[in-house]
Design a protein around this motif. Structure first.
Motif, PDB file in Angstrom:
ATOM      1  N   LEU A 475       0.853  -1.190   0.000  1.00 41.98           N
ATOM      2  CA  LEU A 475       0.000   0.000   0.000  1.00 41.98           C
ATOM      3  C   LEU A 475       0.890   1.242   0.000  1.00 41.98           C
ATOM      4  O   LEU A 475       2.044   1.184   0.435  1.00 41.98           O
ATOM      5  CB  LEU A 475      -0.887   0.011   1.244  1.00 41.98           C
TER       6      LEU A 475
ATOM      7  N   HIS B  73      -1.514 -10.268  -3.170  1.00 44.84           N
ATOM      8  CA  HIS B  73      -2.602 -11.219  -2.975  1.00 44.84           C
ATOM      9  C   HIS B  73      -2.181 -12.653  -3.306  1.00 44.84           C
ATOM     10  O   HIS B  73      -1.796 -12.961  -4.430  1.00 44.84           O
ATOM     11  CB  HIS B  73      -3.770 -10.788  -3.847  1.00 44.84           C
ATOM     12  N   THR B 132     -12.932  -7.093  -0.321  1.00 44.13           N
ATOM     13  CA  THR B 132     -13.571  -6.632  -1.553  1.00 44.13           C
ATOM     14  C   THR B 132     -15.091  -6.584  -1.398  1.00 44.13           C
ATOM     15  O   THR B 132     -15.820  -6.516  -2.376  1.00 44.13           O
ATOM     16  CB  THR B 132     -13.174  -7.512  -2.748  1.00 44.13           C
TER      17      THR B 132
ATOM     18  N   ALA D  57     -10.415   3.074   2.318  1.00 45.07           N
ATOM     19  CA  ALA D  57      -9.921   1.769   1.876  1.00 45.07           C
ATOM     20  C   ALA D  57     -10.419   0.648   2.781  1.00 45.07           C
ATOM     21  O   ALA D  57     -10.636  -0.465   2.337  1.00 45.07           O
ATOM     22  CB  ALA D  57      -8.408   1.771   1.843  1.00 45.07           C
ATOM     23  N   ILE D 274     -11.957  -7.473  -7.468  1.00 40.97           N
ATOM     24  CA  ILE D 274     -10.952  -6.482  -7.101  1.00 40.97           C
ATOM     25  C   ILE D 274     -11.598  -5.108  -7.184  1.00 40.97           C
ATOM     26  O   ILE D 274     -12.402  -4.850  -8.076  1.00 40.97           O
ATOM     27  CB  ILE D 274      -9.699  -6.569  -8.012  1.00 40.97           C
ATOM     28  N   THR D 275     -11.275  -4.291  -6.212  1.00 39.52           N
ATOM     29  CA  THR D 275     -11.755  -2.913  -6.199  1.00 39.52           C
ATOM     30  C   THR D 275     -10.957  -2.123  -7.225  1.00 39.52           C
ATOM     31  O   THR D 275      -9.736  -2.283  -7.276  1.00 39.52           O
ATOM     32  CB  THR D 275     -11.529  -2.311  -4.792  1.00 39.52           C
ATOM     33  N   SER D 322      -8.441  -4.664 -12.007  1.00 40.61           N
ATOM     34  CA  SER D 322      -7.774  -3.383 -11.852  1.00 40.61           C
ATOM     35  C   SER D 322      -6.273  -3.665 -11.935  1.00 40.61           C
ATOM     36  O   SER D 322      -5.860  -4.824 -12.036  1.00 40.61           O
ATOM     37  CB  SER D 322      -8.180  -2.738 -10.538  1.00 40.61           C
ATOM     38  N   ARG D 350      -6.803   2.091 -10.765  1.00 49.05           N
ATOM     39  CA  ARG D 350      -6.771   2.648  -9.427  1.00 49.05           C
ATOM     40  C   ARG D 350      -5.337   3.087  -9.132  1.00 49.05           C
ATOM     41  O   ARG D 350      -4.435   2.847  -9.940  1.00 49.05           O
ATOM     42  CB  ARG D 350      -7.236   1.603  -8.416  1.00 49.05           C
ATOM     43  N   GLY D 352      -1.630   3.241  -8.132  1.00 49.39           N
ATOM     44  CA  GLY D 352      -0.554   2.259  -8.022  1.00 49.39           C
ATOM     45  C   GLY D 352       0.695   2.947  -7.557  1.00 49.39           C
ATOM     46  O   GLY D 352       0.624   4.092  -7.127  1.00 49.39           O
ATOM     47  N   THR D 355      -0.224  -2.597  -4.688  1.00 45.58           N
ATOM     48  CA  THR D 355      -1.572  -2.449  -4.145  1.00 45.58           C
ATOM     49  C   THR D 355      -1.952  -0.979  -4.079  1.00 45.58           C
ATOM     50  O   THR D 355      -3.114  -0.614  -4.259  1.00 45.58           O
ATOM     51  CB  THR D 355      -1.652  -3.120  -2.760  1.00 45.58           C
ATOM     52  N   PRO D 358      -5.993   1.463  -3.282  1.00 41.90           N
ATOM     53  CA  PRO D 358      -6.997   0.653  -3.981  1.00 41.90           C
ATOM     54  C   PRO D 358      -8.328   1.355  -4.231  1.00 41.90           C
ATOM     55  O   PRO D 358      -9.017   1.002  -5.176  1.00 41.90           O
ATOM     56  CB  PRO D 358      -7.208  -0.547  -3.056  1.00 41.90           C
ATOM     57  N   THR D 359      -8.679   2.310  -3.396  1.00 42.85           N
ATOM     58  CA  THR D 359      -9.997   2.921  -3.593  1.00 42.85           C
ATOM     59  C   THR D 359      -9.892   4.275  -4.282  1.00 42.85           C
ATOM     60  O   THR D 359     -10.888   4.974  -4.400  1.00 42.85           O
ATOM     61  CB  THR D 359     -10.731   3.091  -2.248  1.00 42.85           C
TER      62      THR D 359
END
Ligand SMILES: Cc1ncc(C[n+]2csc(CCOP(=O)(O)OP(=O)(O)O)c2C)c(N)n1
Ligand SMILES: Cc1ncc(C[n+]2csc(CCOP(=O)(O)OP(=O)(O)O)c2C)c(N)n1
Ligand code: SF4
Ligand code: SF4
Ligand SMILES: [Mg+2]
Ligand SMILES: [Mg+2]
Lengths: 622, 343, 343, 622
Positions: A475, B73, B132, D57, D274-275, D322, D350, D352, D355, D358-359
């Motif tokens: 992240l 993941h 998710t 997130a 995946i978001t 994504s 999204r 990068g 990860t 992500p939102t």
């Protein structure tokens, strides 16, 4: 009885500047071994050399067919050699298919050495010579010198006293060829004899038989009255020093080990087999006494992520693959990039797309190396120019990865991976030191995982160090602390910091040199990777012929050397030869806004010097 | 075990980051038990590494004041394998979810199990994709209605323990978020086991799959629906240990210990080293329904086996190689076997 | 079965491409048996699809005159899943190797097994990576010296059938390249099974791993080292059926039928529907050595179970949905629930 | 007692051209629902609209903290609306953290509507207001109009007769806010009342309570004497027709279904959640009666390869993800490319790398779409400009994939995926026909899988067709027959044929239009994807103010429309705003050798119109 056609071409003890021989035969004929023995012997003799093995995609393609032909081309000389040669002087063919597949690579007036036993009816049919039309007999080879030898028969004869079976006897017919060529080029048998003794140490009967056949081949040249000519290729005036012969993949492996030792870091190698990268794994797995941890993972994703895990724990994590396997590593590359851990990714490129041409060479993964992942994830990219340069660039890749805390791509390809050349290897003490930004002991201020030094590089703290416990992840992280941060300004800042860190590597690599030619030439040929030798040869010849041409060879593709743009702006035209549909040329155009033009070849084969020369001459004369 | 480590407490293993799971999430309990057990185990903080993938559960490493990596993941087992090879002395804990570990990461998980790295794997099974926002997972029961299966899932779910056994896992256990004591015991046993210890932990996702394990965790039903396995002990369960399991061939049957017909001495004695009998227990997997009696769901250590660990064998080869050939001599490597000199 | 299909022969299933395996490779026999069985099964050529990954074995589809796809490494099960959903009427055959199917493709394989698509999977196990010229694979025995393991492999290998059982496979079988008749029988049974049929086929790679299964396939040793399972039949083996298997608890033991102490009637009767007993057979996996007697290696159908297939359940949902809501009305979909007009 | 500060700003029945409201609160506060209800009601009323939801997130980030704040911004007007608005006119905050996180987005003089119950000591501390310093009370909001309401208390009061628990009562406090805003903007309650009845159909007590609270909010505005002003935002002069409201992901799903129906091909959707892409899966899974086969695969590789398998069998295979998931699909994309099967790959981009965020939204996967795989594997790339444009471009993606037998990338992003706008939806009969090159019956000449038509497109034969059996695969294939071929010339030929096929798609897409401005303007702003609205707004304003500026928005990124280069060469300068570190700009520079300059923003947030405008004005005035 063997006969020599066109006897008028036969002369005695001729001297040659350089010779290109192409050995060709069935994949079971031991062609690669023959070629590499001749290579080693010539290298030991002091010739400069370049080689190009070219084998079929199948393990054992159907015997006798064109698809099953294996080839090994080598160019050796008393002058500097940069490529395996465009066209051959000598074509050795073990069967009809080998002739059919390769005759177009033989110079007019060149020599064909043919194993007549490989031209029986069956072989002719399999090779597609219709109606058993034998090319050895129908005068179709009139433009060449033809030496016909029933190698199979002579080999069997040489071994008639031994208890070996026919199959086993036939297996050493490549030694006959080798012996004969050693005679032809005035070479000693010693190195190959040593090799045979070593290789068959556990099977004395095979030592005896191979030695016997090798000598038989040599003696055949010596005694057979028809062969009155021998050639001499004197040693090349290479820089003084001690040399060895080296192949590209081997050089990568040795370079990685050397760098890991100089950095004081155990080498972790996570990989999954794939042609033509697997030999790096094979080589590394042999050097466990250098504390090399080779891990054959379940797939390429596990290969790279295990390497990332090892880097987190203080090893230098390495992973290698070829195109399709590299494609699978994209997501993890992003992780390595945002974690800012050292990692080296070797891509031994092959023909694509998809499975493509697995045993053929190509340079079509440059864009993938630069951009094949999500988000803004800049990664330095290096490319070796030749087999021996693989050592230097692998070493550089580790140096940059470790000293700049970043994943680094090394773009080799099938051509240099399997090619060989003489290498004036360094002494370990002379290798550039590598200094990992590794915190060795705790104490002092609290550890800030994403605080940076003057180069923009963070400090590397490895589990086991007390009081420095910390967490990293994929992240976005807060500047300095490394805590998760969704703050918009911070994201922009971190993205720019990561980009800047990579950009600043340009301060720690050599400036771009001009390989040859004048900095204000009419045309600059800009090459990268394995096209080096062909371009170098072409430019050398052109300059000798008075053309206004120069050669720049880029080994650092991201970031570019700082002076590259300025250098390029000095030329009226820039041509970029690549074994792809035009990739580096796109970057050059975009980066420097120069009307650089592509020269592309997408045939799974390297450029020949004459292809490059022709295109360059056309450009200049257009 | 260092003297100092002995004096650490759960608080010492708590990082300064805010815990960001939904209030009521089962993850909290697991975090608590791990933080409690770590100081008891007595490994120094600096030698502990938590590696996770992606998912709600995979945020776990951030909350522990040890070394840690929040990976990508499904790849935690592979990251950990490299880490463990790099430094076999570290105590490595893999944190994964039913999606992370069994869907995208299933292959790494089974390969880690067969290679038997000495690590502890905590598989947070909430039978849903939490992060998710609520799609079904490879452990969701057939017919499960979720965001991605509006008409109910048509996937036959994995039985994670049977899968692990099929992959030759050497330590296979199950626990639940709602039984802290049991979880702590299993965590400790997992730590003691030399090899890959897989613990499936039933974890309630109160936002997207609330009550998935209610029938096993609720006080009201727990006694009848669960059985807690102990090595060398008879398989008793039920209110006041009123029931037991016996084996009829390979079929487990429930017997009543109160009717007088059977006593504890007649029962199946759990042997965690018996591959086949533990396999039978892993297959006690039917979901209790109001209308039919099913076998109780077992918790505890199903199976355990001693087998060499990958990292040990690898380092042994390195040692042997050094022993045979001597520490690598870089100059000899550079020089190779055949050289020539140009003077 | 169409009348025409009936009259087809192996030749009709042979494509015009030259077969390019090494002379002597076990793949030839498998190709031959498949080409022989297909016309007997009576499915029309145009309804047969072969899907493979990458590896020597994965060249298979090119040699059959049916529809086919040579995919990418490890992904044949996933490609086939999509294909089967797209057209459930096709007869789908997945061709994979021990590297392709168990290393890079292990995850897709286990997910395919649990989902139980109606397909036939031929796992060519030669315990080596053939196409990449001889690295060890996830089925190579410990200690195996290969190009990538010069000091011997330190990986504990998979037991492919146990793994498949752990993933809830519904048809699990083993055959060998050197027993054409047996292979043909198993292929036919696999085809009849509705669900994912996994057949592990021992296949000799005479170039990189010659003789890996010699002890099971050689006439001299075969009778003593193998046992051919038949549903409902006692487990006999050995020269002149002189030996048999009995179960001592969960432990199989070899008994001598010639001494007079035991007769065929005392033997274990193979029941392919018994999950636990078939599991015991899958674990008969020790390699025969000159110095110790081990259990024979079983061949045949170990396990079979009927369970609904993914593609049927999915298409059922589509049918139910159409039934409930009517065939999708595109204009209604475009319009949605809330509209307004601007005039 | 509630009070209104700065009473001098209070006027009656004011008319507004457009209003931007930002709803903000805890993620449990029902902010997204409130926002989308207001959106729907305003859309039904006839306003033009654009929305931007922005959520944290974590599923439920810690209550009361900044990290837990969820936001929904909407811009509605009686004029054309292109963005959710740069700065807000009204900021609704349910607690202190929501105020703290968003106050910087409120215009000076704007209105804060604050739920005072969310400003108690605990909330103030969690939000980081030190020493419980309450911003509602310390005059720090002097520059704004402050409306304080104890929404929690009023909601509970409205429900005091009901048997609901406190927790359940509090859950409907968003309805109070909504009711109050409906009053403020003269809106009808009807649509939301219908929605409530539908949503809680199974829980009548919740219907009653929500309706009660909604009305209570409305009445509170109506009766409370302090609120004497209501605003009017008249319907926008949108083109005549029937409209609906639509979100980007929903539009993608509907576009795909529509295209599959028009092409006569069942839709196969292979994906892994995946978001922010999952909503496409959720939407498609609901439409099984359109013969949609949605397959939640075990990972992204299975998702795309199953889609390839389905395309081989005659479905239109679709996959979406994504960035990180797309990275995993690279190898399979090469396969689809060399197989020449139709396939659509949706990337809802999204932040990068890895990860990342992500939102949050970003446009940093363009290079990945163009180059993220091994070898020369060209794939067309399309990008929608807005939520409703997602329909059109998804439809186009299927059309191109099917008619040109190629994988096609559709690059959406988190911003348009979750944003909404009114859509004058088409009638199915008016949709462009899609004609798959599908052989329906056997017979005629033998099928040559890689023979091509005039467009360079091969014919699609699907298993089940008798007499047309054939094999395809990832190895290089012989021209026309599709048999495996390692021939060098053939490889070059096939590589060029594949490239040419993609290049020729330019003949089947619209020429590039100028969105606004004159073709010889001083500055052209070249945008792609979701930046459309902000750039359009900025250019509109600048032209009104007399600047020489033009706007080109590219939706076809590979191949480019044929006239794009010529168009661009007409401007003195070209600026390319992107939510990345400069990607399209690189391509433009390389392709057209134009000194296009980047304008970058990497904050996980869309551009505001004023950011674009400011940069453009600076460029023009530099
Ligand atoms: C490559 C990739 N694919 C998909 C995702 C999206 N994703 C994040 S977590 C997750 C699944 C989470 O489920 P689980 O592992 O059960 O964890 P939980 O949230 O339930 O604890 C998914 C699909 C991702 N981050 N990366
Ligand atoms: C992504 C990817 N990784 C690696 C390879 C190289 N590769 C091709 S086949 C193969 C393994 C072959 O072994 P197996 O599946 O056992 O098949 P066999 O050749 O033994 O029949 C590998 C590693 C590849 N083609 N693609
Ligand atoms: S979504 Fe579920 S699993 Fe995730 S934090 Fe919330 S309750 Fe826990
Ligand atoms: S390498 Fe082995 S498996 Fe491959 S074709 Fe040759 S013998 Fe068969
Ligand atoms: Mg889960
Ligand atoms: Mg194999």
């Amino acid at each position: 009885m063997e006969k020599t056609k066109s006897p008028e071409t036969v002369r005695m003890n001729e001297e040659r500047r350089d010779v290109t021989i192409l050995f060709a035969g069935d994949s079971g004929d031991g062609i690669q071994l023959t070629g590499s023995q001749f290579t080693n012997t010539s290298a030991l003799f002091g010739n400069d050399i370049s080689t190009f093995p070219n084998y079929p995609a199948e393990i054992r393609a159907p015997q006798g067919t064109i698809a099953g032909v294996s080839g090994f081309q080598l160019n050796f000389g008393s002058v500097e050699i940069f490529t395996p040669g465009d066209m051959c002087d000598v074509l050795v063919v073990m069967n009809a298919a080998a002739l059919k597949a390769n005759l177009n690579r033989l110079k007019i007036g060149g020599t064909v050495i043919a194993n007549t036993a490989g031209f029986d009816k069956k072989n002719l049919t399999l090779a597609g010579y219709i109606d058993g039309n034998n090319p050895l007999e129908n005068n179709s080879l009139g433009k060449y010198r033809l030496i016909e030898i029933d190698i199979t028969k002579l080999t069997r004869e040489a071994l008639k006293e031994t208890p070996l079976g026919i199959k086993e006897k036939d297996r050493s017919k490549n030694m006959f060829v080798l012996g004969f060529l050693y005679w032809m080029y005035n070479r000693k048998l010693g190195p190959t004899e040593d090799f045979i003794r070593d290789k068959f140490a556990k099977a004395p009967e095979l030592i005896a038989s191979n030695l016997a056949v090798l000598k038989a081949g040599y003696n055949y040249g010596d005694t057979s009255e028809t062969f009155t000519t021998r050639y001499e290729v004197k040693p090349a005036p290479l820089p003084k020093g001690v040399y060895r012969n080296i192949m590209g993949n081997q050089a990568v492996a040795i370079g990685l080990i050397a760098a890991s030792r100089k950095a004081g870091l155990p080498l972790f190698y996570g990989s999954y087999p794939i042609t033509p990268a697997s030999d790096i794994l094979h080589e590394l797995a042999r050097h466990k006494n250098f504390d090399v941890r080779s891990f054959q993972a379940e797939d390429e994703i596990a290969a790279i992520t295990s390497a990332i895990g090892s880097s987190f724990a203080g090893n230098i994590g390495i992973t290698a693959s070829s195109g399709p396997g590299i494609a699978l590593k994209g997501e993890a590359l992003g992780l390595a990039c945002i974690l800012e851990l050292p990692l080296v990714i070797v891509n031994v490129q092959r023909g694509g797309p998809s499975t493509g041409l697995p045993t053929k060479t190509e340079q079509a993964d440059l864009m993938q190396a630069l951009y094949g992942r999500n988000g803004e994830a800049p990664i330095p990219v290096l490319a070796p120019a030749s087999p021996r340069d693989c050592f230097e660039m692998a070493y550089e890749a580790v140096r940059i990865a470790v000293e700049h805390m970043t994943p680094v791509f090394l773009l080799s390809d099938g051509y240099i991976a399997n090619g060989a050349e003489p290498w004036r290897f360094p002494v370990s003490a002379d290798l550039t030191p590598i200094k990992p930004p590794l915190r060795k002991s705790a104490g002092g201020e609290a550890y800030m995982p994403y605080a940076r030094d003057g180069k923009g590089v963070r400090e590397w703290v490895v589990p086991g160090l007390k009081g420095m416990e910390h967490r990293i992840g994929g992240l976005e992280k807060e500047d300095i602390t490394g805590n998760i941060s969704y703050d918009p300004e911070n994201h922009q800042k971190m993205t720019l910091l990561r980009a800047e860190k990579v950009r600043r590597i340009a301060d720690f690599i050599p400036e771009q040199a001009l390989d040859r030619g004048s900095p204000d030439a009419e045309l600059c040929i800009l090459s990268w990777g394995s096209t080096y030798g062909a371009v170098k040869t072409a430019v050398k010849e052109m300059i000798e012929e008075g053309y206004s041409v120069a050669h720049i060879h880029v080994k650092y593709l991201n970031p570019f050397p700082k002076n590259l743009g300025d250098l390029l702006r000095g030329f009226r035209r820039v041509m970029v030869p690549e074994l792809n549909h035009g990739q580096l040329v796109k970057i050059i155009r975009s980066e420097f806004l120069i009307d650089a033009r592509p020269l592309t070849k997408i045939k799974g084969l390297p450029f020949t010097a004459s292809e490059v020369k022709e295109a360059a001459v056309n450009t200049l004369e257009a | 075990m260092s003297a100092e480590a002995n004096t650490l407490t759960a608080k010492d293993f708590t990082s300064d980051q805010d815990v960001r799971w939904c209030p009521g999430c089962g993850d909290y309990s697991i975090l608590k038990q791990v933080q409690t057990v770590l100081p008891e185990i007595g490994i120094e903080r600096e030698n502990v590494v938590f590696i996770s993938g992606i998912g709600c559960s995979s945020r776990f490493p951030y909350y522990l004041d040890t070394y840690g990596m929040h990976g990508i993941h499904g790849r935690a087992p592979a990251i950990s394998s490299g880490l463990k090879i790099a430094n076999p002395d570290l105590s490595v804990w893999v944190i994964t979810g039913d999606g992370d570990g069994l869907s995208i990461g299933g292959n790494h998980l089974i390969h880690m199990l067969r290679r038997n790295f000495d690590m502890n794997v905590l598989l947070f099974n909430n039978e849903i994709y939490g992060l998710t926002k609520g799609q079904y997972s490879p452990t969701s029961p057939e017919g499960k209605v979720t965001k991605s299966t509006p008409m109910g899932s048509v996937d036959h779910p994995f039985n994670p323990l049977a899968l692990a056994a099929g992959a030759d896992g050497t330590f296979i256990a199950r626990s639940m978020d709602r039984d802290p004591k049991h979880m702590r015991e299993i965590l400790k046993e997992a730590n003691l086991h030399k090899g890959t210890s897989l613990i499936e932990i039933y974890q309630n996702c109160n936002v997207f799959n609330d009550g998935a394990f209610g029938v096993f965790t609720d006080k009201k039903t727990k006694a009848e629906t669960t059985i807690f396995l102990e090595h060398g002990k008879p398989c008793v369960f039920g209110e006041n240990d009123s029931k037991g399991l016996m084996l009829d061939g390979a079929n487990p049957v429930i017997v009543d210990l109160e009717s007088g017909e059977y006593s504890v001495n007649d029962l199946w004695v759990h042997d965690k080293h018996d591959r086949f009998k533990s396999g039978v227990l892993m297959r006690c997997f039917d979901t209790p329904m109001p209308d039919r009696e099913v076998l109780p769901r077992p918790f505890g250590i199903f199976y355990q086996e001693d087998r060499p660990c990958y990292e040990d064998l690898l380092h042994e080869q390195i040692a042997v190689s050094i022993n045979r050939k001597g520490e690598g001599d870089l100059d000899a490597l550079l020089r190779g076997k055949n050289t020539w000199e140009i003077a």
